[in-house]
Design a protein around this motif. Structure first.
Motif: not given
Length: 372
Positions: A232-234, A238-239, A301-304, A307-313
């Motif tokens: 789910e995190i993958r 943000l979840i 990771l989500a905080l660091g 939302e914009a970096g969620a795609n990178i993760i």
């Protein structure tokens, strides 16, 4: 029986013959096959186990066996019982008062079979001959399976007894043989064996179920839960923040319920979870620690990255064929509205609230984010 027959065979007197008949009939009635079946018509006191129904073996065949055929035939002819003597003994046995042990009686047809000639040739080993009579050679009361010779039963269903107080040569020439029916004992043994097998199967099944339950509860389910959360995190980094919030709410709810729980409810809870006699272990299980660590890492990771970096993760976590990290991804245009919120007299509020000022700020931010 053997000694009285030898006396009668040697003297031929009526007195010795009567003593032999009485010895033989006493032996046959003592191990009465029909009374041993629990038939009240042949043992009036069968409900107290005062007849042969208290034993597992009952006499059904009497004969003479030896390697000298002519001698066996002669002895068998002389060993034959008289029907009048059998009938008289049966009436005396049936009329006897209640005793610790009673002989019971035989059906009329069984009495006739017992008094018949001992001319039944039963197949035995080569060089040996067996002649005798069976009291269950016909279908009578309680006889469901006709047995004319001992060989009609399985080896395990019959026991053979012979007098052994004689020389080996005399024993080989001729001897009395008494055959006992042990089918009730075999039936009872089979029932207990089946019960034992069933009990062992139940124990093995219960043990395997308990082992599977512990394995699922301690290993399989937590590992599957961790794999599900990682997936789910993958898919949506943000979840992880929502997972952290849900876990925190569950922990607080659990603490609240434990605090509100009464003494009696705690005892019932301990009994239901079998924790009464187990030692308390500090700290959660390793699988729980791993699961919470995964949620915390995902939240950080989500905080660091935001939302914009969620795609990178998400992009790097989906690439399961490599352990490398590629943070240079094509960018994307994001439209946003920037708002400014000012808290009046914030300095005064800081002096009054001191360490609680951040709680105050967070409450204001939560209200504004909820409205937006």
């Amino acid at each position: 029986v053997m000694e009285s027959f030898k006396d009668y065979d040697a003297s031929g007197s009526i007195t010795d013959r009567a003593r032999y008949w009485h010895s033989m009939l006493t032996y046959v009635y003592y191990h009465n096959w029909y009374a041993g079946k629990g038939l009240t018509s042949f043992c009036r006191y069968s409900e107290t186990l005062s007849c042969s129904n208290g034993f597992w073996a009952h006499l059904y065949f009497v004969g003479i066996r030896g390697n000298n055929e002519s001698l066996v035939t002669g002895k068998a002819g002389k060993a034959r019982l008289n029907f009048t003597a059998v009938e008289s003994f049966d009436r005396m046995s049936e009329a006897e008062p209640a005793a610790i042990y009673n002989l019971g009686s035989l059906p009329t047809r069984a009495q006739e079979l017992l008094a018949a000639e001992w001319n039944t040739d039963c197949p035995v080993t080569t060089g040996s001959y067996l002649k005798g009579v069976s009291i269950i050679a016909e279908e009578l009361a309680g006889v469901s399976y006709v047995v004319a010779c001992p060989q009609d039963l399985r080896v395990t269903e019959s026991l053979r007894y012979s007098p052994v107080w004689q020389t080996r040569s005399a024993f080989d020439e001729w001897r009395f043989e008494f055959y006992f029916d042990v089918r009730p004992f075999n039936t009872e043994t089979a029932i207990f064996s089946l019960a034992t097998t069933g009990f062992v199967l139940v124990l093995l099944l219960a043990g395997s179920l308990m082992f599977s339950r512990d394995a699922n509860r301690l290993i399989v389910n937590p590992v599957e839960q961790m794999i599900r959360r990682v997936k789910e995190i993958r898919d949506n980094p943000l979840i992880a923040m929502q997972m952290a919030d849900d876990e925190f709410k569950l922990e607080e709810l659990r603490k609240y319920r434990q605090k509100r729980q009464g003494c009696f409810s705690r005892v019932l809870s301990a009994l239901s979870s079998c924790r009464c006699f187990t030692a308390n272990k500090d700290g959660p299980m390793e699988t729980v620690i791993l699961e919470k660590t995964i949620i915390k890492l995902g939240s950080l990771l989500a905080l660091g990255f935001g939302e914009a970096g969620a795609n990178i993760i998400s992009h790097n976590m989906k690439g399961s064929d490599s352990a490398g990290v590629n943070a240079i991804l094509p960018g994307m245009k994001v439209d946003c509205v920037i708002g400014l919120c000012r808290v009046l007299d914030f300095g005064t509020a800081t002096e009054v609230l001191q360490g609680r000022i951040m709680t105050f700020v967070n409450q204001i931010a939560e209200i504004i984010h909820g409205v937006v």
